[in-house]
Design a protein around this motif. Structure first.
Motif, mmCIF file in Angstrom:
data_model
loop_
_atom_site.group_PDB
_atom_site.id
_atom_site.type_symbol
_atom_site.label_atom_id
_atom_site.label_comp_id
_atom_site.label_asym_id
_atom_site.label_seq_id
_atom_site.Cartn_x
_atom_site.Cartn_y
_atom_site.Cartn_z
ATOM 1 N N ARG A 119 0.814 -1.224 0.000
ATOM 2 C CA ARG A 119 0.000 0.000 0.000
ATOM 3 C C ARG A 119 0.844 1.270 0.000
ATOM 4 N NH1 ARG A 119 -5.011 -0.191 2.896
ATOM 5 N NH2 ARG A 119 -5.180 1.978 2.259
ATOM 6 N N ILE A 120 2.014 1.249 0.671
ATOM 7 C CA ILE A 120 2.834 2.466 0.664
ATOM 8 C C ILE A 120 3.768 2.513 -0.544
ATOM 9 C CG2 ILE A 120 2.653 2.874 3.141
ATOM 10 C CD1 ILE A 120 5.497 1.807 3.487
ATOM 11 N N GLY A 121 3.821 1.411 -1.309
ATOM 12 C CA GLY A 121 4.546 1.417 -2.567
ATOM 13 C C GLY A 121 6.059 1.409 -2.448
ATOM 14 N N VAL A 122 6.578 0.683 -1.470
ATOM 15 C CA VAL A 122 8.022 0.639 -1.236
ATOM 16 C C VAL A 122 8.470 -0.820 -1.264
ATOM 17 C CG1 VAL A 122 9.843 1.156 0.434
ATOM 18 C CG2 VAL A 122 7.941 2.723 0.167
ATOM 19 N N VAL A 123 9.615 -1.079 -1.885
ATOM 20 C CA VAL A 123 10.139 -2.443 -1.865
ATOM 21 C C VAL A 123 10.618 -2.768 -0.446
ATOM 22 C CG1 VAL A 123 10.770 -2.474 -4.305
ATOM 23 C CG2 VAL A 123 12.447 -1.734 -2.626
ATOM 24 N N PRO A 124 10.477 -4.023 -0.023
ATOM 25 C CA PRO A 124 10.845 -4.386 1.348
ATOM 26 C C PRO A 124 12.259 -3.981 1.761
ATOM 27 C CG PRO A 124 9.659 -6.182 0.313
ATOM 28 C CD PRO A 124 9.914 -5.153 -0.759
ATOM 29 N N GLU A 125 13.212 -4.039 0.839
ATOM 30 C CA GLU A 125 14.601 -3.725 1.165
ATOM 31 C C GLU A 125 14.796 -2.267 1.575
ATOM 32 O OE1 GLU A 125 13.719 -5.078 -1.909
ATOM 33 O OE2 GLU A 125 14.025 -7.121 -1.186
ATOM 34 N N LEU A 126 13.859 -1.405 1.185
ATOM 35 C CA LEU A 126 13.968 0.022 1.491
ATOM 36 C C LEU A 126 12.967 0.472 2.553
ATOM 37 C CD1 LEU A 126 14.490 1.431 -2.112
ATOM 38 C CD2 LEU A 126 16.213 0.835 -0.394
ATOM 39 N N CYS A 127 12.355 -0.503 3.221
ATOM 40 C CA CYS A 127 11.359 -0.213 4.239
ATOM 41 C C CYS A 127 11.936 -0.503 5.624
ATOM 42 C CB CYS A 127 10.115 -1.068 3.999
ATOM 43 S SG CYS A 127 8.703 -0.561 4.979
ATOM 44 N N LEU A 128 11.615 0.346 6.580
ATOM 45 C CA LEU A 128 12.055 0.174 7.960
ATOM 46 C C LEU A 128 10.832 -0.020 8.842
ATOM 47 C CD1 LEU A 128 14.380 0.378 10.123
ATOM 48 C CD2 LEU A 128 13.734 2.787 10.321
ATOM 49 N N VAL A 129 10.861 -1.061 9.669
ATOM 50 C CA VAL A 129 9.808 -1.299 10.641
ATOM 51 C C VAL A 129 10.294 -0.790 11.988
ATOM 52 C CG1 VAL A 129 8.473 -3.061 11.876
ATOM 53 C CG2 VAL A 129 8.867 -3.280 9.415
ATOM 54 N N ILE A 130 9.488 0.026 12.620
ATOM 55 C CA ILE A 130 9.787 0.490 13.972
ATOM 56 C C ILE A 130 8.893 -0.326 14.890
ATOM 57 C CG2 ILE A 130 9.847 2.449 15.543
ATOM 58 C CD1 ILE A 130 10.135 4.224 13.001
ATOM 59 N N ALA A 131 9.462 -1.394 15.432
ATOM 60 C CA ALA A 131 8.719 -2.348 16.254
ATOM 61 C C ALA A 131 8.695 -1.899 17.705
ATOM 62 C CB ALA A 131 9.363 -3.732 16.142
ATOM 63 N N SER A 132 7.639 -2.301 18.398
ATOM 64 C CA SER A 132 7.528 -1.966 19.812
ATOM 65 C C SER A 132 7.505 -3.206 20.695
ATOM 66 C CB SER A 132 6.282 -1.116 20.053
ATOM 67 O OG SER A 132 5.129 -1.805 19.615
ATOM 68 N N ALA A 133 7.561 -4.383 20.087
ATOM 69 C CA ALA A 133 7.562 -5.644 20.843
ATOM 70 C C ALA A 133 8.446 -6.650 20.116
ATOM 71 C CB ALA A 133 6.144 -6.189 20.984
ATOM 72 N N GLU A 134 8.974 -7.575 20.869
ATOM 73 C CA GLU A 134 9.867 -8.584 20.302
ATOM 74 C C GLU A 134 9.183 -9.395 19.210
ATOM 75 O OE1 GLU A 134 12.680 -12.319 21.721
ATOM 76 O OE2 GLU A 134 11.657 -11.113 23.230
ATOM 77 N N GLU A 135 7.916 -9.750 19.410
ATOM 78 C CA GLU A 135 7.197 -10.549 18.415
ATOM 79 C C GLU A 135 7.095 -9.802 17.086
ATOM 80 O OE1 GLU A 135 5.661 -9.627 21.432
ATOM 81 O OE2 GLU A 135 6.482 -11.397 22.428
ATOM 82 N N GLU A 136 6.859 -8.496 17.160
ATOM 83 C CA GLU A 136 6.783 -7.683 15.940
ATOM 84 C C GLU A 136 8.132 -7.657 15.237
ATOM 85 O OE1 GLU A 136 3.574 -4.564 17.912
ATOM 86 O OE2 GLU A 136 5.661 -3.983 17.684
#
Length: 192
Positions: free
Chosen positions: A114-131
């Motif tokens: 949906r945001i139109g970005v390839v996974p290699e250029l995407c950053l996830v800001i996680a708040s839990a270990e499972e995420e």
């Protein structure tokens, strides 16, 4: 570690560009009189320290972003959807948080599309270990924001264990940072 000081490994080599960001609802909202709300009258979410300046940087750099929430956070998600803060996200997704990571994995992949970005250029800001683990399992780079200073070292150890067992590149987990101001400092270097 002060909020604006990054670990050496994040600044010692040129960072890969970040062209999209996925954030977690529970990692953004603070606690007020009602879950995630500053007051009864204004209805706007109370954000964790540093989140507003992080969103300002993403706005300034035109970085698309998504926010994910588990269905257990439905009331907070619905309220956020009706607030002015919702306009700062290109995609808002609710996932099945019943204990399996399948719903979260699918929500991550849908958000990336949906945001139109390839996974290699995407950053996830996680708040839990499972995420963090789930994001690594689908090949995403992760910063784990752990707002509890005493648990950061534990988070770094857990992430190191996860990155050894995950079928992803060894640098997918960038760091466990204490707050969103630290994430902003990192994105100042690589969000373009």
């Amino acid at each position: 570690m002060p909020a604006h000081v990054l670990p050496d490994h994040l600044v010692s080599i040129p960072p890969a560009p970040v062209r999209g960001v996925i954030l977690m609802l529970d990692g953004l909202l603070g606690q007020g009189p009602r879950y995630g709300y500053e007051g009864e009258d204004d209805g706007e979410p109370l954000l964790m320290p540093g989140v507003s300046s992080l969103l300002d940087l993403l706005d300034k750099r035109h970085i698309p972003r998504a926010i994910l929430a588990s269905d257990a956070q439905g009331a907070a998600f619905d309220a956020l959807s009706g607030s002015a803060l919702a306009d700062r996200f290109d995609c808002m997704k609710c996932y099945d948080g019943s204990g399996t990571l399948g719903g979260f994995d699918k929500a991550l992949c849908d958000a990336i599309t949906r945001i139109g970005v390839v996974p290699e250029l995407c950053l996830v800001i996680a708040s839990a270990e499972e995420e963090a683990r789930a994001a690594m399992s689908v090949g995403l780079r992760v910063i784990w924001v752990n707002n509890h200073q005493s648990r950061v070292k534990s988070a770094e150890l857990s992430i190191a264990d996860a990155s050894e067992s995950a079928p992803t590149r060894s640098n997918d987990v960038l760091a466990a940072l204490p707050d969103h101001a630290s994430v902003r400092a990192y994105l100042t270097l690589c969000a373009r």
